[in-house]
Design an enzyme around this catalytic site. Structure first.
Site, PDB file in Angstrom:
ATOM      1  N   ASP A  35      26.156  34.484   4.827  1.00 44.96           N
ATOM      2  CA  ASP A  35      25.201  34.426   6.087  1.00 44.96           C
ATOM      3  C   ASP A  35      25.273  35.760   6.939  1.00 44.96           C
ATOM      4  O   ASP A  35      26.504  35.569   7.594  1.00 44.96           O
ATOM      5  CB  ASP A  35      24.570  33.269   6.384  1.00 44.96           C
ATOM      6  N   ASN A  62       4.075  26.976  -5.882  1.00 40.66           N
ATOM      7  CA  ASN A  62       2.851  26.785  -4.884  1.00 40.66           C
ATOM      8  C   ASN A  62       1.579  27.392  -4.717  1.00 40.66           C
ATOM      9  O   ASN A  62       1.423  26.576  -3.902  1.00 40.66           O
ATOM     10  CB  ASN A  62       3.918  27.870  -4.365  1.00 40.66           C
ATOM     11  N   PHE A 103      -0.609  26.215  -7.198  1.00 43.63           N
ATOM     12  CA  PHE A 103      -0.964  25.368  -7.273  1.00 43.63           C
ATOM     13  C   PHE A 103      -1.059  24.165  -6.301  1.00 43.63           C
ATOM     14  O   PHE A 103      -2.364  23.058  -6.089  1.00 43.63           O
ATOM     15  CB  PHE A 103      -0.678  24.707  -8.904  1.00 43.63           C
ATOM     16  N   GLY A 135       1.749  24.313   6.312  1.00 37.33           N
ATOM     17  CA  GLY A 135       2.115  24.928   6.602  1.00 37.33           C
ATOM     18  C   GLY A 135       3.482  24.989   5.887  1.00 37.33           C
ATOM     19  O   GLY A 135       3.158  24.783   4.521  1.00 37.33           O
ATOM     20  N   CYS A 178       6.872  29.278   2.834  1.00 38.18           N
ATOM     21  CA  CYS A 178       6.291  29.534   1.204  1.00 38.18           C
ATOM     22  C   CYS A 178       4.725  29.206   0.592  1.00 38.18           C
ATOM     23  O   CYS A 178       4.196  30.354   0.322  1.00 38.18           O
ATOM     24  CB  CYS A 178       6.692  28.259   0.681  1.00 38.18           C
ATOM     25  N   LYS A 192       2.854  32.177   2.411  1.00 39.36           N
ATOM     26  CA  LYS A 192       3.776  33.778   1.885  1.00 39.36           C
ATOM     27  C   LYS A 192       3.078  34.061  -0.059  1.00 39.36           C
ATOM     28  O   LYS A 192       3.073  35.334  -0.304  1.00 39.36           O
ATOM     29  CB  LYS A 192       5.005  33.448   1.657  1.00 39.36           C
ATOM     30  N   ARG A 208      -3.675  13.798  10.691  1.00 38.24           N
ATOM     31  CA  ARG A 208      -2.722  13.513   9.326  1.00 38.24           C
ATOM     32  C   ARG A 208      -3.530  11.957   8.873  1.00 38.24           C
ATOM     33  O   ARG A 208      -3.225  11.682   7.578  1.00 38.24           O
ATOM     34  CB  ARG A 208      -1.766  13.324   9.832  1.00 38.24           C
TER      35      ARG A 208
HETATM   36  C1  UDX Z   1      14.516  32.257   1.789  1.00 38.87           C
HETATM   37  C2  UDX Z   1      13.351  32.868   1.841  1.00 38.87           C
HETATM   38  O1  UDX Z   1      12.500  33.287   2.892  1.00 38.87           O
HETATM   39  C3  UDX Z   1      12.249  31.956   0.550  1.00 38.87           C
HETATM   40  O2  UDX Z   1      11.071  33.155   0.058  1.00 38.87           O
HETATM   41  C4  UDX Z   1      13.268  31.654  -0.500  1.00 38.87           C
HETATM   42  O3  UDX Z   1      11.868  30.939  -1.668  1.00 38.87           O
HETATM   43  C5  UDX Z   1      13.989  30.978  -0.511  1.00 38.87           C
HETATM   44  O4  UDX Z   1      14.528  32.062   0.628  1.00 38.87           O
HETATM   45  P1  UDX Z   1      14.409  29.906   3.482  1.00 38.87           P
HETATM   46  O5  UDX Z   1      16.007  29.379   2.855  1.00 38.87           O
HETATM   47  O6  UDX Z   1      14.099  28.716   3.819  1.00 38.87           O
HETATM   48  O7  UDX Z   1      13.998  30.352   2.069  1.00 38.87           O
HETATM   49  O8  UDX Z   1      14.427  31.147   4.412  1.00 38.87           O
HETATM   50  P2  UDX Z   1      16.105  31.197   5.809  1.00 38.87           P
HETATM   51  O9  UDX Z   1      16.207  29.967   6.129  1.00 38.87           O
HETATM   52  O10 UDX Z   1      15.289  32.036   6.450  1.00 38.87           O
HETATM   53  O11 UDX Z   1      17.611  31.997   4.893  1.00 38.87           O
HETATM   54  C6  UDX Z   1      18.197  32.875   4.727  1.00 38.87           C
HETATM   55  C7  UDX Z   1      19.126  33.318   5.250  1.00 38.87           C
HETATM   56  O12 UDX Z   1      19.184  34.677   4.718  1.00 38.87           O
HETATM   57  C8  UDX Z   1      19.303  33.575   7.060  1.00 38.87           C
HETATM   58  O13 UDX Z   1      19.911  32.285   7.559  1.00 38.87           O
HETATM   59  C9  UDX Z   1      19.270  34.862   7.246  1.00 38.87           C
HETATM   60  O14 UDX Z   1      20.289  34.811   8.516  1.00 38.87           O
HETATM   61  C10 UDX Z   1      20.326  34.810   5.662  1.00 38.87           C
HETATM   62  N1  UDX Z   1      20.786  36.769   6.023  1.00 38.87           N
HETATM   63  C11 UDX Z   1      19.017  36.997   5.576  1.00 38.87           C
HETATM   64  C12 UDX Z   1      21.753  37.135   5.379  1.00 38.87           C
HETATM   65  O15 UDX Z   1      22.993  36.527   5.019  1.00 38.87           O
HETATM   66  N2  UDX Z   1      21.419  38.780   5.251  1.00 38.87           N
HETATM   67  C13 UDX Z   1      20.332  39.621   5.334  1.00 38.87           C
HETATM   68  O16 UDX Z   1      20.325  40.572   4.354  1.00 38.87           O
HETATM   69  C14 UDX Z   1      19.292  38.569   5.432  1.00 38.87           C
HETATM   70  C1  UDX Z   2       6.262  23.948  -1.426  1.00 41.57           C
HETATM   71  C2  UDX Z   2       7.315  23.204  -2.085  1.00 41.57           C
HETATM   72  O1  UDX Z   2       6.842  21.707  -2.030  1.00 41.57           O
HETATM   73  C3  UDX Z   2       8.052  23.333  -2.966  1.00 41.57           C
HETATM   74  O2  UDX Z   2       8.471  22.601  -4.092  1.00 41.57           O
HETATM   75  C4  UDX Z   2       8.649  24.728  -2.670  1.00 41.57           C
HETATM   76  O3  UDX Z   2       9.789  24.802  -3.169  1.00 41.57           O
HETATM   77  C5  UDX Z   2       8.395  25.024  -1.656  1.00 41.57           C
HETATM   78  O4  UDX Z   2       7.106  24.973  -0.590  1.00 41.57           O
HETATM   79  P1  UDX Z   2       7.880  22.411   1.454  1.00 41.57           P
HETATM   80  O5  UDX Z   2       6.945  23.681   2.524  1.00 41.57           O
HETATM   81  O6  UDX Z   2       8.667  22.450   1.976  1.00 41.57           O
HETATM   82  O7  UDX Z   2       7.698  22.539   0.151  1.00 41.57           O
HETATM   83  O8  UDX Z   2       6.730  21.601   1.662  1.00 41.57           O
HETATM   84  P2  UDX Z   2       6.150  20.418   1.042  1.00 41.57           P
HETATM   85  O9  UDX Z   2       5.898  18.950   0.817  1.00 41.57           O
HETATM   86  O10 UDX Z   2       4.957  21.349  -0.240  1.00 41.57           O
HETATM   87  O11 UDX Z   2       4.280  20.862   2.257  1.00 41.57           O
HETATM   88  C6  UDX Z   2       3.707  21.445   2.289  1.00 41.57           C
HETATM   89  C7  UDX Z   2       2.360  21.193   2.912  1.00 41.57           C
HETATM   90  O12 UDX Z   2       1.810  21.297   2.678  1.00 41.57           O
HETATM   91  C8  UDX Z   2       3.120  20.897   5.285  1.00 41.57           C
HETATM   92  O13 UDX Z   2       2.993  21.298   5.809  1.00 41.57           O
HETATM   93  C9  UDX Z   2       2.992  19.406   4.706  1.00 41.57           C
HETATM   94  O14 UDX Z   2       2.615  18.822   5.590  1.00 41.57           O
HETATM   95  C10 UDX Z   2       0.832  20.178   3.592  1.00 41.57           C
HETATM   96  N1  UDX Z   2       0.639  18.750   2.671  1.00 41.57           N
HETATM   97  C11 UDX Z   2       0.771  18.693   2.056  1.00 41.57           C
HETATM   98  C12 UDX Z   2      -0.829  17.879   2.962  1.00 41.57           C
HETATM   99  O15 UDX Z   2      -1.592  18.980   4.073  1.00 41.57           O
HETATM  100  N2  UDX Z   2      -1.462  17.711   2.369  1.00 41.57           N
HETATM  101  C13 UDX Z   2      -0.253  17.021   1.660  1.00 41.57           C
HETATM  102  O16 UDX Z   2      -0.998  16.181   0.635  1.00 41.57           O
HETATM  103  C14 UDX Z   2       0.792  17.648   0.946  1.00 41.57           C
END
Ligand code: UDX
Ligand code: UDX
Length: 464
Positions: free
Chosen positions: A39, A226, A228, A275, A278, A281, A435
């Protein structure tokens, strides 16, 4: 110490919420592979090397400890690690673009493209590049083009292996996933690369859960999965608004729906809004893709999922405002939870952020409580630090408060002594359960005016 003893050398660029846990699991399950995670963020790498991991994820530290130093390594050295690895996962962030063409919708691919160029420059042998980050459809093809313009005669095969883990349950999801998807070109070298990735996961996941597809299907499936999931939440949230008008109970309605095996019972919990990094976005990415191809009706359909989420967050704040006699100015409001969901410290796109900002606009005195996410909350709200209070202890947060709003479904909030809390609050005392996790009838009997989501409000005033 030679690394010859390892049968595969795997690198992951990006040690975030996805890259870190995924690589830790591969390393723990496959001691025969050397797994390195790099990283650009030095502090993050130091944290991965310590017992204070940079992210909170239940069970993660145990998995990391099983493999760290044995076959799992964290580093900031990009070039050397690129050179020595055969398989490179790329898991850098792909945020929504904030500038230029597609701003607000399409993905910002600058980090991704930079990775491709770094890989091309540092490589001295053929490699398989695995897309872990969620990316717009056809990114793999673009990456392959960048990689293939090398004068060294090297071959790079780009494979898509989108990650479906959810935060808070990442370890369970990685250990026992519903499915793992691996997409590749259907050429000889594409199929060979695909098999090489299948082989990694087959070390602990049954083969029938390892699905393969062409590149575009893999990239698109992740965006659609995501979208759906988010759509289900927006659907039930839209119904929660109606339930409140007709004295129906959204939990009862969701139960009826969920028992229909065609619908299924997951992701039907009405909430203050979804929230996380993912959902929004990825939907906006899908919307942008549809617009690019002139599919305006399809784009509008998916965009409505995001609009419904905005509406739900806004509706929640309006309910607070109206219940508190149309003014929250100078009223102490305790927010229980700031993380975007329980069991994570992640606050990206958390509905709590939106609720906080709206309440601050109304000049409320906001007190934020959360067992794991206060540090991130402080970073998110650094511009407003002077007027927000942070208090990990929910009892202290609620002391002299006019209202409590539950924004994250932490178990902790179900188990509090609400009689004790009530005694120290201002009267009338209000509770808004964003919630639906609390015992509303009991709270009402204690004396609270209770506002669940999608259920009749339990209020002590006759004429409100
Ligand atoms: C990321 C993406 O946001 C998401 O779209 C994808 O599905 C999975 O990868 P996440 O792991 O949650 O998800 O992101 P984040 O926690 O921000 O980690 C990305 C890392 O990449 C950061 O630690 C950042 O410092 C690093 N990075 C970014 C590099 O090492 N090199 C770069 O050029 C840019
Ligand atoms: C999501 C997808 O589930 C996962 O497969 C993908 O790789 C990344 O995005 P994540 O965002 O980590 O994962 O959490 P998720 O459990 O999906 O919850 C997303 C949001 O929906 C949260 O804010 C959660 O509180 C909310 N949620 C979830 C609800 O409001 N109601 C529900 O019934 C389920």
């Amino acid at each position: 110490m030679g690394s010859e003893k390892f049968t595969k050398k795997i690198l992951c660029i990006g040690a975030g919420y996805v890259g870190g846990p995924t690589m830790a699991m591969i390393a723990a399950k496959c001691p025969q592979y050397k797994v390195t995670v790099v990283d650009i963020n030095k502090e993050k790498i130091s944290a991965w090397q310590s017992d204070e991991l940079p992210i909170f994820e239940p069970g993660l530290l145990d998995v990391v400890k099983q493999a760290r130093g044995r076959n799992l390594f964290f580093s900031t050295e990009l070039e050397k690690n690129i050179e020595e690895s055969e398989i490179i996962f790329v898991s850098v962030n792909t945020p929504t673009k904030t500038f230029g063409e597609g701003a607000g919708k399409s993905a910002d691919l600058q980090y991704w493209e930079k990775c491709a160029r770094d890989i091309r420059e540092a490589s001295k042998s053929d490699k398989i590049i695995v897309e872990k980050s969620t990316l717009p459809v056809k990114t793999a093809i673009a990456m392959e083009r960048i990689l293939s313009v090398n004068e060294k005669g090297l071959h790079f095969e780009v494979v898509s292996n989108p990650e479906f883990l959810a935060e808070g349950t990442a370890i369970r999801d990685l250990e026992n996933p519903d499915r793992v998807l691996i997409g590749s070109k259907e050429t000889e070298s594409g199929l060979k690369a695909r098999e090489s990735i299948v082989e990694i996961f087959a070390n602990w996941i049954p083969r029938d859960r390892l699905i393969t597809s062409n590149l575009m299907s893999a990239e698109l499936s992740k965006l659609v999965a995501n979208s759906f999931l988010a759509q289900r939440i927006s659907s039930i949230n839209s119904i929660s608004a109606l339930c409140e008008k007709v004295d129906a109970n959204v939990t009862e309605v969701a139960k009826v729906l969920g028992m229909d095996s065609r619908i299924g019972n997951k992701f039907l919990n009405a909430s203050v809004g979804y929230g996380g990094s993912c959902f929004k976005k990825d939907i906006l990415n899908l919307v942008y893709l549809c617009e690019t191809f002139g599919l305006h009706e399809v784009a509008a359909y998916w965009e409505s999922v995001v609009k419904m989420n905005d509406y739900q967050q806004n509706r929640f704040v309006q309910t607070i405002n109206q219940a508190l006699f149309n003014t929250v100015a100078n009223k102490r409001i305790a927010l229980f939870g700031f993380a975007f969901k329980a069991n994570t410290s992640d606050t990206r796109e958390s509905p709590a952020f939106y609720v906080t900002k709206k309440l601050m606009e109304e000049k409320a005195h906001v007190v934020i409580s959360d067992p794991k996410a206060l540090n991130n909350a402080k970073i998110d709200l650094k511009n407003y630090d002077s007027i927000i209070e942070y208090e990990e202890d929910p009892y202290k947060a609620a002391d002299k408060a006019h209202a409590i709003a539950v924004l994250t479904e932490w178990n902790l909030y179900k188990e509090l002594d609400y009689e004790k809390i009530y005694k120290k609050m201002e009267r009338p005392a209000f509770i808004f359960d964003g919630r639906n996790i609390l015992d509303h009838q009991k709270l009402f009997e204690i004396g609270f005016n209770v506002y669940p989501l999608g259920k009749p409000h339990l209020i002590h005033f006759k004429d409100v």
